[in-house]
Design a protein around this motif. Structure first.
Motif, mmCIF file in Angstrom:
data_model
loop_
_atom_site.group_PDB
_atom_site.id
_atom_site.type_symbol
_atom_site.label_atom_id
_atom_site.label_comp_id
_atom_site.label_asym_id
_atom_site.label_seq_id
_atom_site.Cartn_x
_atom_site.Cartn_y
_atom_site.Cartn_z
ATOM 1 N N ILE A 80 37.117 41.734 28.336
ATOM 2 C CA ILE A 80 37.166 43.070 28.946
ATOM 3 C C ILE A 80 37.801 42.990 30.331
ATOM 4 O O ILE A 80 38.645 43.814 30.702
ATOM 5 C CB ILE A 80 35.754 43.677 29.036
ATOM 6 N N ARG A 81 37.387 41.992 31.101
ATOM 7 C CA ARG A 81 37.924 41.839 32.459
ATOM 8 C C ARG A 81 39.441 41.631 32.431
ATOM 9 O O ARG A 81 40.172 42.217 33.253
ATOM 10 C CB ARG A 81 37.247 40.666 33.166
ATOM 11 N N LEU A 82 39.917 40.817 31.509
ATOM 12 C CA LEU A 82 41.359 40.581 31.422
ATOM 13 C C LEU A 82 42.106 41.872 31.086
ATOM 14 O O LEU A 82 43.201 42.122 31.599
ATOM 15 C CB LEU A 82 41.659 39.506 30.380
ATOM 16 N N GLY A 83 41.501 42.705 30.229
ATOM 17 C CA GLY A 83 42.114 43.987 29.914
ATOM 18 C C GLY A 83 42.206 44.881 31.135
ATOM 19 O O GLY A 83 43.220 45.556 31.361
ATOM 20 N N GLU A 85 42.274 43.832 34.309
ATOM 21 C CA GLU A 85 43.240 43.235 35.232
ATOM 22 C C GLU A 85 44.673 43.540 34.799
ATOM 23 O O GLU A 85 45.524 43.887 35.630
ATOM 24 C CB GLU A 85 43.016 41.727 35.314
ATOM 25 N N ASN A 86 44.938 43.400 33.497
ATOM 26 C CA ASN A 86 46.302 43.635 33.003
ATOM 27 C C ASN A 86 46.719 45.093 33.185
ATOM 28 O O ASN A 86 47.850 45.382 33.572
ATOM 29 C CB ASN A 86 46.400 43.236 31.528
ATOM 30 N N LYS A 87 45.804 46.017 32.883
ATOM 31 C CA LYS A 87 46.140 47.443 33.008
ATOM 32 C C LYS A 87 46.319 47.834 34.472
ATOM 33 O O LYS A 87 47.226 48.608 34.812
ATOM 34 C CB LYS A 87 45.043 48.295 32.365
ATOM 35 N N LYS A 97 37.844 42.604 43.203
ATOM 36 C CA LYS A 97 36.775 42.083 42.342
ATOM 37 C C LYS A 97 35.632 41.535 43.193
ATOM 38 O O LYS A 97 35.844 40.636 44.013
ATOM 39 C CB LYS A 97 37.333 40.987 41.423
ATOM 40 N N GLU A 98 34.435 42.076 42.984
ATOM 41 C CA GLU A 98 33.283 41.690 43.789
ATOM 42 C C GLU A 98 32.022 41.617 42.930
ATOM 43 O O GLU A 98 31.816 42.473 42.062
ATOM 44 C CB GLU A 98 33.042 42.703 44.915
ATOM 45 N N PRO A 99 31.159 40.626 43.178
ATOM 46 C CA PRO A 99 29.839 40.617 42.526
ATOM 47 C C PRO A 99 28.930 41.642 43.199
ATOM 48 O O PRO A 99 29.152 42.012 44.357
ATOM 49 C CB PRO A 99 29.347 39.183 42.761
ATOM 50 N N GLY A 292 38.976 47.351 28.171
ATOM 51 C CA GLY A 292 39.254 47.171 29.593
ATOM 52 C C GLY A 292 40.352 48.101 30.065
ATOM 53 O O GLY A 292 40.273 48.703 31.146
ATOM 54 N N GLU A 293 41.431 48.228 29.263
ATOM 55 C CA GLU A 293 42.511 49.157 29.598
ATOM 56 C C GLU A 293 41.988 50.588 29.694
ATOM 57 O O GLU A 293 42.315 51.334 30.622
ATOM 58 C CB GLU A 293 43.600 49.107 28.518
#
Length: 331
Positions: A80-83, A85-87, A97-99, A292-293
């Motif tokens: 999901i995170r990669l989606g 980031e890519n979008k 990006k933060e915890p 994610g997108e």
């Protein structure tokens, strides 16, 4: 489909190492960095959309529930995170990006969270984050926009597929997880819908219900403990994640139980490694990169045109049939 050799080439490691990492070989000693690189390459090769990067025009805060180690234990949130980031890169959105524990005061246009949060955390996020969208958590009752998977539709797909193959004794390897603030247990919705559907069909058997943390090791230990009790076995198992399924299959195979001839297995998520394990894992496909997108485009819509009331967007799934459930089990 990308091959082991393709992944090895891009990750800069041997095909043997890739194979052992993707099969969660517990005896393999490699660094977390190497594992992360291999999993990221596998996900990237599985993710076919490649679009040109745009100039940055806005900003989004991404609050992650899982840290890197936890992402590697269950690749669902990594995908999901990669989606996202890519979008974000495609649309020219700066991603901060933060915890949760170290949120900054840096101003952003909106915020996406991935994962499960406790009551107090959600209330804090509502107060501190403008234009908030929670992904993989139904926070509509808190008045927060949410993007979730249709678990009922997914469970129906699994049970219908098993019944079509002649299975009447169907087990569940369910997931256990907790919020990180006050360790509230989060009920696995797959278990709720699984039990309800099997009761409706008069096929429910509590003896076939297992629970474990959403990891390969958790699935392995839960299945191993179940087999040690020497109870009657079901002819099919549904696992609430691919990680659980992979661990459960390992325990079954160590016990000399053949998959799918003796017990069929279906997982959930269709992470990139599902197709590389032996036997290849049948699984419910959640289009995680697209999820994610969709999170990014949905948040941008909310920012551009705020709605009068919060909304919940639910996405459907599909069943990917592979070798782990291909044959009629022994009955």
């Amino acid at each position: 489909m990308a091959t082991i050799k393709d992944i090895a080439q891009q990750a800069g490691v041997s095909p043997a190492t890739v194979s052992r990492v993707l099969n969660y070989d517990s005896e393999l000693s490699v660094s977390a960095e190497t594992k992360e690189k291999i999993f990221k390459v596998a996900e990237a090769l599985n993710y076919t959309k490649h679009k040109k990067k745009a100039a940055e025009t806005s900003s989004i805060r991404l609050i992650q529930w899982f840290d890197t180690e936890e992402e590697l234990a269950d690749l669902y949130y990594l995908a999901i995170r990669l989606g996202i980031e890519n979008k974000a890169e495609e649309l020219g959105i700066r991603l901060l990006k933060e915890p949760f524990d170290t949120l900054s005061d840096t101003p952003v246009d909106g915020t996406i969270t991935i994962g499960k949060f406790g009551d107090q955390q959600i209330q804090q996020l509502k107060k501190s984050q403008k234009h908030l969208l929670m992904v993989d958590f139904d926070a509509l009752s808190y008045g927060v926009d949410s993007l979730v998977v249709d678990f009922q539709q997914a469970v129906d797909l699994v049970i219908d597929a098993f019944i079509a193959k002649g299975h009447q004794k169907i087990g569940l390897l369910s997931g256990i997880e907790f919020t990180k603030d006050h360790q509230q247990e989060i009920v696995d919705p797959r278990r709720y819908f699984f039990e309800a559907r099997l009761r409706q069909l008069k096929l429910y058997d509590a003896n076939y219900l297992l629970q474990a943390p959403f990891t390969v090791e958790g699935g392995y230990l839960a299945m191993k403990d179940f087999l040690a009790q020497e109870r009657p076995l079901p002819t099919a198992f549904f696992a609430s994640s691919d990680a659980l399924a992979i661990g459960g299959m390992r325990a079954l195979q160590e016990a000399g139980i053949s998959i799918p001839e003796d017990i069929a297995v279906i997982g959930f998520n269709d992470v990139s490694v599902a197709k590389y394990v032996t036997p290849a894992l049948s699984t419910i496909k959640v289009h995680t990169e697209w999820l994610g997108e969709l999170a990014v485009t949905t948040l941008m819509e909310l920012i551009a045109s705020p709605a009068p009331v919060p909304r919940k967007v639910t996405i459907a799934t599909e069943l990917i049939k592979r070798a782990s459930s291909a044959y009629l089990a022994n009955t």
